[in-house]
Design an enzyme around this catalytic site. Structure first.
Site, PDB file in Angstrom:
ATOM      1  N   LYS A  35       0.844  -1.205   0.000  1.00  0.00           N
ATOM      2  CA  LYS A  35       0.000   0.000   0.000  1.00  0.00           C
ATOM      3  C   LYS A  35       0.877   1.253   0.000  1.00  0.00           C
ATOM      4  O   LYS A  35       2.094   1.169   0.231  1.00  0.00           O
ATOM      5  CB  LYS A  35      -0.902  -0.027   1.240  1.00  0.00           C
ATOM      6  CG  LYS A  35      -0.123  -0.062   2.553  1.00  0.00           C
ATOM      7  CD  LYS A  35      -0.981  -0.473   3.743  1.00  0.00           C
ATOM      8  CE  LYS A  35      -0.133  -0.454   5.007  1.00  0.00           C
ATOM      9  NZ  LYS A  35      -0.889  -0.911   6.185  1.00  0.00           N
ATOM     10  N   ARG A 126      -9.674  -0.350  15.246  1.00  0.00           N
ATOM     11  CA  ARG A 126      -9.516   0.377  13.993  1.00  0.00           C
ATOM     12  C   ARG A 126     -10.498  -0.252  13.005  1.00  0.00           C
ATOM     13  O   ARG A 126     -11.674   0.057  13.062  1.00  0.00           O
ATOM     14  CB  ARG A 126      -8.054   0.337  13.532  1.00  0.00           C
ATOM     15  CG  ARG A 126      -7.754   1.365  12.464  1.00  0.00           C
ATOM     16  CD  ARG A 126      -6.288   1.474  12.122  1.00  0.00           C
ATOM     17  NE  ARG A 126      -5.762   0.259  11.504  1.00  0.00           N
ATOM     18  CZ  ARG A 126      -4.530   0.167  10.969  1.00  0.00           C
ATOM     19  NH1 ARG A 126      -3.710   1.210  11.002  1.00  0.00           N
ATOM     20  NH2 ARG A 126      -4.111  -0.955  10.425  1.00  0.00           N
ATOM     21  N   TYR A 241      16.790  29.659   5.935  1.00  0.00           N
ATOM     22  CA  TYR A 241      15.696  30.392   6.576  1.00  0.00           C
ATOM     23  C   TYR A 241      15.950  30.571   8.062  1.00  0.00           C
ATOM     24  O   TYR A 241      16.400  29.660   8.757  1.00  0.00           O
ATOM     25  CB  TYR A 241      14.382  29.633   6.395  1.00  0.00           C
ATOM     26  CG  TYR A 241      13.787  29.790   5.011  1.00  0.00           C
ATOM     27  CD1 TYR A 241      13.462  31.052   4.510  1.00  0.00           C
ATOM     28  CD2 TYR A 241      13.541  28.676   4.221  1.00  0.00           C
ATOM     29  CE1 TYR A 241      12.903  31.195   3.242  1.00  0.00           C
ATOM     30  CE2 TYR A 241      12.974  28.806   2.957  1.00  0.00           C
ATOM     31  CZ  TYR A 241      12.661  30.075   2.477  1.00  0.00           C
ATOM     32  OH  TYR A 241      12.115  30.212   1.232  1.00  0.00           O
TER      33      TYR A 241
HETATM   34  C1  LIG Z   1      -0.023  -1.814   6.777  1.00  0.00           C
HETATM   35  C2  LIG Z   1      -0.534  -3.097   7.280  1.00  0.00           C
HETATM   36  C3  LIG Z   1       0.332  -4.191   7.449  1.00  0.00           C
HETATM   37  C4  LIG Z   1       1.840  -4.063   7.350  1.00  0.00           C
HETATM   38  O1  LIG Z   1       2.302  -3.456   8.544  1.00  0.00           O
HETATM   39  P1  LIG Z   1       3.844  -3.148   8.859  1.00  0.00           P
HETATM   40  O2  LIG Z   1       3.834  -2.635  10.241  1.00  0.00           O
HETATM   41  O3  LIG Z   1       4.271  -2.113   7.864  1.00  0.00           O
HETATM   42  O4  LIG Z   1       4.600  -4.417   8.686  1.00  0.00           O
HETATM   43  C5  LIG Z   1      -0.229  -5.410   7.779  1.00  0.00           C
HETATM   44  N1  LIG Z   1      -1.568  -5.531   7.979  1.00  0.00           N
HETATM   45  C6  LIG Z   1      -2.428  -4.501   7.857  1.00  0.00           C
HETATM   46  C7  LIG Z   1      -3.875  -4.701   8.093  1.00  0.00           C
HETATM   47  C8  LIG Z   1      -1.938  -3.241   7.516  1.00  0.00           C
HETATM   48  O5  LIG Z   1      -2.783  -2.204   7.411  1.00  0.00           O
END
Ligand SMILES: *Cc1c(COP(=O)(O)O)cnc(C)c1O
Length: 341
Positions: A35, A126, A241
């Site tokens: 992702k 979540r 800056y």
């Molecule tokens: C992003 C994600 C992962 C991978 O997590 P990492 O901490 O980057 O290894 C696995 N499972 C879900 C549901 C996620 O959203």
């Protein structure tokens, strides 16, 4: 046209990291979260390399991400499930949805069902359905490939990890799911009883290390930028800056084509390190939107157009900048050329 900034991406390190995580996963298969454009590296380049190495489970967040990879014909699942407007892509078989809510499940059933994954919430609050709703028959008759849950605190040693593992394990055999999956990168390090049938690392594939068990994980990403201008700042002169750096003596500096708009965050102001070979060149003053200044007294021959690498070992860069390792990867911008070696 070549951009004046690029990411050097180490194919061998990426594949070695996946193999290491696969080995740590024991008998479970090891997938890959790609992702957010492969955590900033480029999802296509990541997926091609990991598929060639034998990875058979890929995960994105949205259907737009899945559609962009459609021609690769990957075994792909979409973490955020299906909205009504995603159903055409889902029906076309671009990816499997990970169903998270009773409404998503109803939508999937009404469209005729088909293979899907399901997320169950085991305490993170979540995404995911409640375990009690599974007992009530919410998933009955669904063709579930993978039942998943997600760990909230796998990068820490806390009792919550075992609580989530046990809540998830209690669902074994209760849904008809062909396999179960719990662990992200850090979860893989928690031990064999967290691996279930499939693990889903993201961060550690790309060089992130949040636990000691990941000490063998290799850096994959190195930002590099070209020198736009070299100049001498006279003693007492200031740089950048708000004039936060003042030259204690005449100092040679170079201005690089890289800034916070590229994901080289302001937290690297005065803490970042650039290198030419083994020569260390400190970031001086504030990081600008598109530029940084580095001290180059130690690199007398460095000239306009030359390339400089930035230190980007993720745990160290996180400590230097105050940003999470995840942010350091996923905010790497579109202006970089992505160069796989
Ligand atoms: C992003 C994600 C992962 C991978 O997590 P990492 O901490 O980057 O290894 C696995 N499972 C879900 C549901 C996620 O959203």
């Amino acid at each position: 046209m070549n951009a004046p900034l690029r990411l050097r991406l180490d194919s061998a390190a990426l594949v070695a990291n996946w193999r290491a995580l696969d080995a740590m996963s024991g008998r479970a298969a090891c997938g890959a979260a790609i992702k957010a454009d492969g955590y900033g590296l480029g999802a296509r380049g990541v997926a091609e390399r990991l598929a060639a190495a034998g990875c058979r489970d890929f995960f994105v967040a949205t259907w737009a991400e899945a559609m962009a990879l459609r021609d690769l014909d990957l075994p792909l699942a979409v973490f955020h499930g299906v909205r009504a407007e995603d159903m055409a892509a889902a029906a076309a078989g671009v990816a499997r949805p990970v169903l998270n809510t009773p409404m998503q499940i109803a939508r999937w059933r009404e469209a005729g069902g088909g293979p899907c994954d399901v997320m169950v919430d085991t305490g993170m609050n979540r995404l995911g359905v409640a375990p009690e709703d599974i007992g009530g028959g919410l998933l009955d008759g669904l063709d579930i490939v993978t039942l998943m849950s997600h760990l909230a605190c796998a990068d820490e040693d806390t009792a919550m990890n075992a609580r989530q593992r046990d809540a998830f394990a209690a669902l074994a055999g209760r849904t008809g799911a062909a396999r179960m999956s719990l662990a992200n990168s850090s979860g893989i390090a928690l031990g064999a009883d967290y691996a279930f049938d499939l693990t889903r690392p993201g961060l550690a594939l790309y060089g992130g290390r949040q636990r000691d068990e990941h000490r063998g994980i290799a850096q994959v990403v190195t930002p590099e930028a070209q020198v736009i201008q070299r100049r001498c700042v006279p003693a007492g002169g200031v740089v950048g800056y708000n004039a936060t750096w003042r030259a204690p003596a005449d100092t040679e500096i170079a201005i690089l084509n890289l800034g916070y708009a590229d994901g080289y965050f302001r937290g690297f102001s005065g803490t970042g390190i650039a290198r030419v070979g083994d020569v260390v060149l400190p970031v001086l003053g504030r990081v600008s939107m598109d530029m940084i200044a580095i001290g180059v007294d130690a690199a007398p021959r460095l000239a306009e157009g030359d390339w400089v690498a930035l230190d980007y070992d993720l745990p160290a860069a996180s400590a230097a900048s105050g940003m999470a390792q995840y942010e350091l990867l996923t905010c790497l911008g579109a202006r970089f050329d992505r160069c796989w070696l």
